[in-house]
Design a protein around this motif. Sequence first.
Motif, short mmCIF file in Angstrom:
data_model
loop_
_atom_site.label_atom_id
_atom_site.label_comp_id
_atom_site.label_asym_id
_atom_site.label_seq_id
_atom_site.Cartn_x
_atom_site.Cartn_y
_atom_site.Cartn_z
N UNK A 21 0.83 -1.21 0.00
CA UNK A 21 0.00 0.00 0.00
C UNK A 21 0.86 1.26 0.00
N UNK A 24 2.13 5.39 -4.01
CA UNK A 24 0.94 6.21 -4.25
C UNK A 24 1.01 6.74 -5.67
N UNK A 25 -0.12 6.68 -6.35
CA UNK A 25 -0.16 7.21 -7.71
C UNK A 25 0.20 8.69 -7.73
N UNK A 27 0.00 12.44 -8.13
CA UNK A 27 -1.15 13.31 -7.89
C UNK A 27 -1.43 14.14 -9.14
N UNK A 31 -5.66 19.28 -10.21
CA UNK A 31 -6.54 19.26 -9.03
C UNK A 31 -5.79 19.82 -7.82
N UNK A 35 -6.94 22.97 -5.58
CA UNK A 35 -7.09 22.92 -4.12
C UNK A 35 -6.29 24.03 -3.46
N UNK A 38 -7.98 27.29 -3.81
CA UNK A 38 -9.13 27.36 -2.91
C UNK A 38 -8.66 27.70 -1.48
N UNK A 39 -7.58 27.05 -1.08
CA UNK A 39 -7.05 27.32 0.26
C UNK A 39 -6.62 28.78 0.37
N UNK A 42 -9.55 31.06 0.67
CA UNK A 42 -10.17 31.00 2.00
C UNK A 42 -9.29 31.71 3.03
N UNK B 23 0.69 24.90 4.56
CA UNK B 23 -0.04 24.21 3.49
C UNK B 23 0.94 23.56 2.51
N UNK B 27 0.61 19.56 2.65
CA UNK B 27 -0.48 19.02 1.83
C UNK B 27 -0.08 17.82 0.98
N UNK B 31 -2.02 14.28 1.45
CA UNK B 31 -2.67 13.65 0.30
C UNK B 31 -2.30 12.16 0.22
N UNK B 32 -1.01 11.88 0.37
CA UNK B 32 -0.58 10.47 0.32
C UNK B 32 -1.27 9.65 1.41
N UNK B 35 -4.93 9.17 0.40
CA UNK B 35 -5.20 8.31 -0.76
C UNK B 35 -4.91 6.85 -0.42
N UNK B 36 -3.99 6.61 0.50
CA UNK B 36 -3.73 5.22 0.90
C UNK B 36 -4.97 4.63 1.56
N UNK B 45 -8.25 14.22 -2.43
CA UNK B 45 -8.16 15.68 -2.61
C UNK B 45 -9.23 16.38 -1.77
N UNK B 46 -10.44 15.83 -1.76
CA UNK B 46 -11.50 16.41 -0.92
C UNK B 46 -11.08 16.43 0.54
N UNK B 48 -8.06 16.42 1.83
CA UNK B 48 -7.02 17.41 2.10
C UNK B 48 -7.61 18.82 2.13
N UNK B 49 -8.46 19.11 1.14
CA UNK B 49 -9.06 20.45 1.09
C UNK B 49 -9.89 20.72 2.35
N UNK B 52 -7.67 21.32 5.53
CA UNK B 52 -7.11 22.67 5.68
C UNK B 52 -8.21 23.70 5.90
N UNK B 53 -9.37 23.47 5.33
CA UNK B 53 -10.47 24.41 5.56
C UNK B 53 -10.87 24.41 7.03
N UNK B 103 -7.50 6.11 -10.54
CA UNK B 103 -6.52 6.37 -11.60
C UNK B 103 -5.56 5.19 -11.65
#
Lengths: 363, 178
Positions: A21, A24-25, A27, A31, A35, A38-39, A42, B23, B27, B31-32, B35-36, B45-46, B48-49, B52-53, B103
């Motif tokens: 595991x 990791x693919x 990123x 996207x 993100x 967006x951060x 905010x 960040x 970040x 993310x890693x 996703x694992x 991604x959601x 992580x976003x 931080x929010x 992916x």
Amino acid sequence: MKENNQQEPIEPRLVEILDQLRPVHKRDPIVAEQNQQKFLAELESINLPSVPKPLFERLVIGMGLKQGYYSIMEKMNMLTKKSRIALTIATAFIVVFTVLFGGSAMTVLAAQSAIPGDALYPVKTTLEQTRFSLARNAALRAELQLEFADLRLDEIELLIAQGRTQNLQAATQAFEAHIQNALAEIEVISGVNPALAADLMEEITGLFSDFSDTLGLLLNDIPEPLRSEVERNIRIIRGESEDDNGNEGAVDNQNGNLNDNTNDDLDDNTNDDLDDNTNADLDDNTNDDLDDNTNDDLDDNTNDDLDDNTNDDLDDNTNDDLDEVNDNTNDDMDDVNDNTNTNQNANTNDNSNENDNRNDNDD
Amino acid sequence: MRTDTVLQKFPRQFSKQDLVEIYELLNPSLYRYAVRLLGDPDLAEDCVAETFSRFLKMIQRGFAPKDNVRAYLYRIAHNWITDFYRHRVPEVDLEAGELKESSENPAMTASHNMDRERVRKALLNLPKEQRQVIMLRFYEEWPHEETAAALGKTVEATRALQYRALNGLRSMLNAVEK
């Protein structure tokens, strides 16, 4: 686990399996970039507070009781550490009751009917009670109480949507009770784990916000004499400032001793009222010290006090956690190692010994 | 990375520039981490976003983390992931592969993907705190002290959690050494 390999060796077969595991693919850069934008947007939109305030202070000020809070904290500066802890807890309860019983106009409104809800509803609450009784520590209990409070909110919204106002009383009272229970657990947690307590307070803030929204939904259905009262309660929950002349309606709707105090505090928003409440609820020696305090160094002392309290609690409570955890470990080990517990003496050291033995076995 | 000064800053009065640095620093690893456990880049991604929010909202309200920003952020992310599965995957079946890797890497064989799913599901079947210990200790390679901070527990309690987590994984993955 590079740093502690020698303490907890994991057999190669398990490492090999777990390692599957690890990759990791790559990123998606688009996207990721979105993100980040967006951060940044905010971040740009917020105002950063100048100095982080202690948890309890933020809670009180967030509820719009800033003036009263400073009045209490001023008087706490002269107290001994032990009585300060007691006073902090007692004050927390005053604030909680102040806010929660401020919503009792809702309860009065809903009390006009006595028709019970769905036939299966008691089953649902009994199941919740069972779940709660199985929760082993304060964090789990607090999370469960918040989860239940959230459910009550959903039910309140449904009741409103279906026009079943006769069932609102139980739901609003249950919501209030769950929040009270959660706050009591968070009092415990804040000594051991301030960060977790802060997380839970965040949830409570969200629930209060939802609750005030839900009360807002009710407004249209409320006859005028009560409507302004409910509006006032919404403002309290949202931490907005109070009008000075909102006394009469509120007092009419309250009866018990706590409710009386509550109204006085909120409507006048003065130090005197909060002092009265504090004295009434606390030990005699607390009162003795109150009048001599001054405003000097208020902020500094506040921070110091709260931090100290946190640290003191930490050690004791941590041991409790450890006991639970390591008891289980012992159970596992008993079969293998008969002399595991021979040198037990104090809480913390006991735990360390047990762990050492466990690791020996691993080797 | 552990010596980055912005993460050690005290007292916690972050400037906006500090928060941008945090960040950028954290970040990718968050993310890693996500996703694992989630197996889906979009969900990660959601996560992580949202992490931080929530972090910004807490900072804005004056709830700056007291000691360890990294541990704090991972805790938020872990809570997000736990909440996600609480609502969507009540029971995880170790035999069947329900979650998909959205992916797909063509270089990865089908059996390899299945193995990844087995590991992910075994992790998801662990109690929340045990899972968190394995994720932070094994995959993120954090020391016990920082892992303990992320869990809000003592180092000893964290070791005990890890011990139990590894036992759980061994039996779920049939990885007991003969």
